[in-house]
Design an enzyme around this catalytic site. Sequence first.
Site, PDB file in Angstrom:
ATOM      1  N   GLU A 136       1.648   4.675  12.595  1.00 49.26           N
ATOM      2  CA  GLU A 136       0.187   4.694  13.620  1.00 49.26           C
ATOM      3  C   GLU A 136       0.536   3.056  13.622  1.00 49.26           C
ATOM      4  O   GLU A 136      -0.016   2.641  14.335  1.00 49.26           O
ATOM      5  CB  GLU A 136      -0.309   4.764  12.739  1.00 49.26           C
ATOM      6  CG  GLU A 136      -2.071   4.550  12.689  1.00 49.26           C
ATOM      7  CD  GLU A 136      -2.849   5.366  13.487  1.00 49.26           C
ATOM      8  OE1 GLU A 136      -4.367   4.968  14.240  1.00 49.26           O
ATOM      9  OE2 GLU A 136      -1.977   6.224  14.069  1.00 49.26           O
ATOM     10  N   ASP A 137       0.715   2.388  12.189  1.00 50.72           N
ATOM     11  CA  ASP A 137       0.773   0.568  12.595  1.00 50.72           C
ATOM     12  C   ASP A 137       1.597  -0.291  12.841  1.00 50.72           C
ATOM     13  O   ASP A 137       1.630  -1.461  13.009  1.00 50.72           O
ATOM     14  CB  ASP A 137       0.252   0.428  11.099  1.00 50.72           C
ATOM     15  CG  ASP A 137      -1.275   1.394  10.691  1.00 50.72           C
ATOM     16  OD1 ASP A 137      -1.840   1.670  12.149  1.00 50.72           O
ATOM     17  OD2 ASP A 137      -1.189   1.119   9.602  1.00 50.72           O
ATOM     18  N   HIS A 167       0.458  -1.058   0.210  1.00 49.64           N
ATOM     19  CA  HIS A 167      -0.401  -0.269   0.047  1.00 49.64           C
ATOM     20  C   HIS A 167       0.754   1.451   0.027  1.00 49.64           C
ATOM     21  O   HIS A 167       0.596   2.104  -0.719  1.00 49.64           O
ATOM     22  CB  HIS A 167      -1.110  -0.004   1.477  1.00 49.64           C
ATOM     23  CG  HIS A 167      -1.609   1.435   1.368  1.00 49.64           C
ATOM     24  ND1 HIS A 167      -2.740   1.874   0.383  1.00 49.64           N
ATOM     25  CD2 HIS A 167      -1.996   2.491   2.341  1.00 49.64           C
ATOM     26  CE1 HIS A 167      -3.238   3.367   1.082  1.00 49.64           C
ATOM     27  NE2 HIS A 167      -2.188   3.454   2.032  1.00 49.64           N
TER      28      HIS A 167
END
Length: 758
Positions: free
Chosen positions: A113-114, A85
Amino acid sequence: MAILRRIIRQVWATADAVAAAPADSVPARPAKAPRAKMMRQYDLVERVRAYNPATDEDLLNRAYVYAMVAHGEQKRASGDPYFSHPLEVAAILTDLKLDDATIVAALLHDTIEDTESTRTEIDQIFGPEIGALVEGLTKLKRLELVSREAKQAENLRKLLLAIADDVRVLLVKLADRLHNMRTLEFVPEASRHRIAEETLDIYAPLAGRMGMQEMREELEDLAFLVLDPDAHAVVTQRLDALTDRSRNLIGEIEAQLTANLKKNGVSALVIGRRKQPFSIWMKMERKSIGFEQLSDIFGFRIVVNSVAEAYRTVGIVHTTWPVVPGRFKDYISTPKQNDYRSIHTTVIGPGNQRVELQIRTEEMHRVNEYGIAAHAFYKDGIGSPTELLQRESNAFAWLRHTVEVLSESANPEEFLEHTKMELFHDQVFCFTPKGKLIALPRRANVIDFAYAVHTDVGNSAVGCKINGKFAPLSSELENGDEVEVLTSQAQTSPPSAWEQLAVTGKARAAIRRATRTAVRDQYAGLGRRIVERLFMRAKIAYADDKLKGALPRLARASIDDVMAAVGRGEMKASDVARAMYPDYKEEARLGVKKGTTKKPASTTKPASTAIPIRGINTDLPVKFAPNGGAVPGDRIVGIVTPGEGITIYPIQAPALKDFEEEPERWLDVRWDTDEASPRRFPARLHVQNVNEPGSLAQVAGVIAEHDGNIDNIGMSRRSPDFTELTIDLEVYDLKHLNAIIAQLRAKSVVASVERVNG
């Protein structure tokens, strides 16, 4: 710290290997093969080098490996490695020819964030500029823009604040949203509709406002496919069928245009294209027409070498084919706010088909398609990207202006209303008498124009001239109109009804502010009169300076705040007196005794201590008794209602019994009418009318003959012979009202007339 050391070692080791090894020997993906083919490191570098030969290959390689390692075995909903992505987001941005920092931020935009990565790590490895971009994107990822209005407004506010400092955050976010929309089929159905709606409401219009038309069209079409798949299928099917039937015609028009321009010495690239399904569907909805009635599904872009050739092309086209009236627009001389520049015209071409033409130079074409991203971020010696945009981009200027509105909006909903209005509306261009260009949303009127010129002009506007002719302020403006706004110093505040007429968020917000200020001034004026008359009755001195020293005891920031609170009924005048004079003792007040209509003791005070009442449209927040009103000649009393001002009642009104236990709400008032400029006041009559033809006309005739004005009338039938009328009318005073009552009683069709007292 362990994860930090591990990632740094892997990043640098892999980067060194990449620099030393042949391209074919570099591992392009993790050991576990993904389901989708991913772009390899050297592919990414080559894509960037194609438009930026000075690219920092080492930086791109480190970012590629860092993101790949950080995301590890994470998967997307499609089953592909998650790293695919950010890689696709970076690829989209290379098509826009963006700088190295933006490409790297795209690769890293989900790491904080991930994954276990932190801002500190990003700063240490890639520098604070990229760290700030990644952190800005992390904050935006948490925003859900489709939700309850207040929450949506606040999140949109945060979005625009985040992108205002560095617009590259928006470019990465748009590319991120585009790739997510391309893979939306793998998202759970419950979330799919929300994401598509958010895209159509916020991100597609933002892309359009930034001039990125190609991205806007793709975002709109992908959202349309999710939100209304049946309509999308029907429009696409019709478009495909029409394209097949018109293939020869499109080729013929392209060939004729190219040959005709070449014959006249203009070298041009002619490109035929069809409109997107979403824009066609919206036009069908907006104009309530069928697909067959659309005449501009196909358009042609003529790309020339210079502005001079663009205008020459217009002349050649217009002398070759008949022009469709009213379809010529010159956005070269007057560009749109998103930097769009082109000449639009429509002609009747081969086969009597309407042909829409867009004529622009190569540079204009690039900016029209890629908008704010078309500016060369990667050039050296031109300052930061934000500084470049401030110099070269009107779209960035709009963004900065929109953020400034944040400070003017009283609440998030107002800001949301303003921003959505600015995002969604196409523009009209009008001029002041001095030639200043004013850009407004389509369907804007003179009120919007006045506030676009200056807030003071809008607040004091009383009339206008459009192209030299007098016109209403509500007149809708068209491209090229010259507008002169007529103002008056006597008007300092606009009518509140203008808020419903205004189209732009700026005008509506300014009208709300002016209305709030005017109402506050009314309450402050009323409060001052109440306080001053209390001090007069108590025979103590009032001075603003002394009240200023008592403000802390009243918990108010200013004298006006105190007066407005008293006027609204939130604070008693006696509280102000005690704050200024601690030994002040409130005088006793007597309300109305139960079962009587006796005037309260306070209203017998000298007239000089009573507040003068002139009417409704004054500098005091005054209204009259809802059931019967009051007219000069009546003995009156005022009742203060918190937040509503003063309600004036005749002293004989039965409704006053409701306030007999609240003497603090009673106010001494007196009439202050001016015979030189008489005003009308409200009254109510109860009439029993004989039920025969023409009887109502006779009643109305009497009122009209005696210069009364009927404001409202109600009728009820209690018996076959009589009709009961309740008439709200406006009269000058009690003498005028009694004269009308006497004349009505003299009519044979009137059985009885009584005045109603609230």
